[in-house]
Motif scaffolding. Structure first.
Motif, short mmCIF file in Angstrom:
data_model
loop_
_atom_site.label_atom_id
_atom_site.label_comp_id
_atom_site.label_asym_id
_atom_site.label_seq_id
_atom_site.Cartn_x
_atom_site.Cartn_y
_atom_site.Cartn_z
N GLN A 256 15.78 -16.83 12.30
CA GLN A 256 16.40 -15.82 12.61
C GLN A 256 16.35 -14.74 11.49
O GLN A 256 16.11 -13.34 11.74
CB GLN A 256 17.86 -16.28 12.76
CG GLN A 256 17.87 -16.95 13.88
CD GLN A 256 17.84 -16.36 15.28
OE1 GLN A 256 18.16 -15.26 15.54
NE2 GLN A 256 17.13 -17.06 16.06
N ARG A 257 16.16 -14.99 10.46
CA ARG A 257 16.41 -14.03 9.32
C ARG A 257 15.06 -13.63 8.61
O ARG A 257 14.90 -12.48 8.36
CB ARG A 257 17.29 -14.60 7.92
CG ARG A 257 18.66 -14.63 8.31
CD ARG A 257 19.60 -15.04 7.03
NE ARG A 257 21.14 -15.01 7.56
CZ ARG A 257 21.82 -15.76 7.03
NH1 ARG A 257 21.41 -16.36 6.14
NH2 ARG A 257 23.04 -15.74 7.49
N SER A 258 14.06 -14.55 8.44
CA SER A 258 12.83 -14.41 7.95
C SER A 258 11.64 -15.02 8.88
O SER A 258 11.17 -16.16 8.40
CB SER A 258 12.44 -14.88 6.51
OG SER A 258 13.48 -13.90 5.74
N PRO A 259 11.52 -14.71 10.16
CA PRO A 259 10.66 -15.47 11.09
C PRO A 259 9.08 -15.81 10.41
O PRO A 259 8.91 -16.82 10.73
CB PRO A 259 10.43 -14.65 12.33
CG PRO A 259 11.48 -13.46 12.01
CD PRO A 259 12.04 -13.54 10.63
N ALA A 260 8.59 -14.89 9.77
CA ALA A 260 7.15 -15.08 9.28
C ALA A 260 7.30 -16.21 8.17
O ALA A 260 6.47 -17.29 8.19
CB ALA A 260 6.75 -13.82 8.64
#
Length: 155
Positions: free
Chosen positions: A123-127
């Motif tokens: 959710q916060r850092s998809p990559a």
């Protein structure tokens, strides 16, 4: 043990099934807080075959053996893992039963990434989450190829 020591062990592990995430130092610093550190005594089970658990572990210190119950004599042990190795990675892909057991051969320390924490990271850092999943999938694929080449059953 500090998380940077684990990252160094992961990056320097030279095995066919090494976890080769394309992450830089800043990426690892972002990911680090999503992991929890656990000490394991020699002889303790980290993963029990047949259990369900959505956790992937990285070995920071010590050694682990991967084995299956049942089967012909001498076919039970699958691998001995060194620091930097990932284990339990299929758990992050689904809710299926664990295919093997993992036991500490020596006093060991692992870093756990649980499914809900990976989802939070996504959710916060998809990559970054995608890169962890990609690298875990590559480990699974390599291990499956090795098992097929050795004519070892896998579920």
């Amino acid at each position: 043990m500090d998380f940077n020591e684990l990252v160094n062990a992961i990056q320097t592990l030279n095995t066919d099934d090494a976890f080769r995430a394309r992450l830089n130092a800043e990426n690892w610093r972002t990911i680090g807080p999503y992991f929890t550190q656990h000490d394991i005594r020699a002889g303790d089970l980290l993963i029990k075959q047949g259990d369900t658990d959505r956790t992937m572990y990285f070995l920071g210190r010590g050694s682990l053996q991967v084995f299956v119950t049942g089967g012909p004599p001498g076919s039970n042990r699958i691998a001995i893992l060194r620091p930097g190795s990932v284990v339990g990675e299929p758990g992050i892909f689904g809710d299926g039963a664990r295919m093997a057991s993992v036991e500490a051969v020596t006093p060991s320390m692992v870093w756990a990434l649980r499914g809900p924490r990976l989802e939070e990271l996504a959710q916060r850092s998809p990559a970054l989450a995608l890169e962890l999943v990609r690298a875990a999938g590559a480990v699974m694929a390599q291990r499956m190829r090795a098992n097929m080449a050795n004519k070892m059953p896998f579920a």
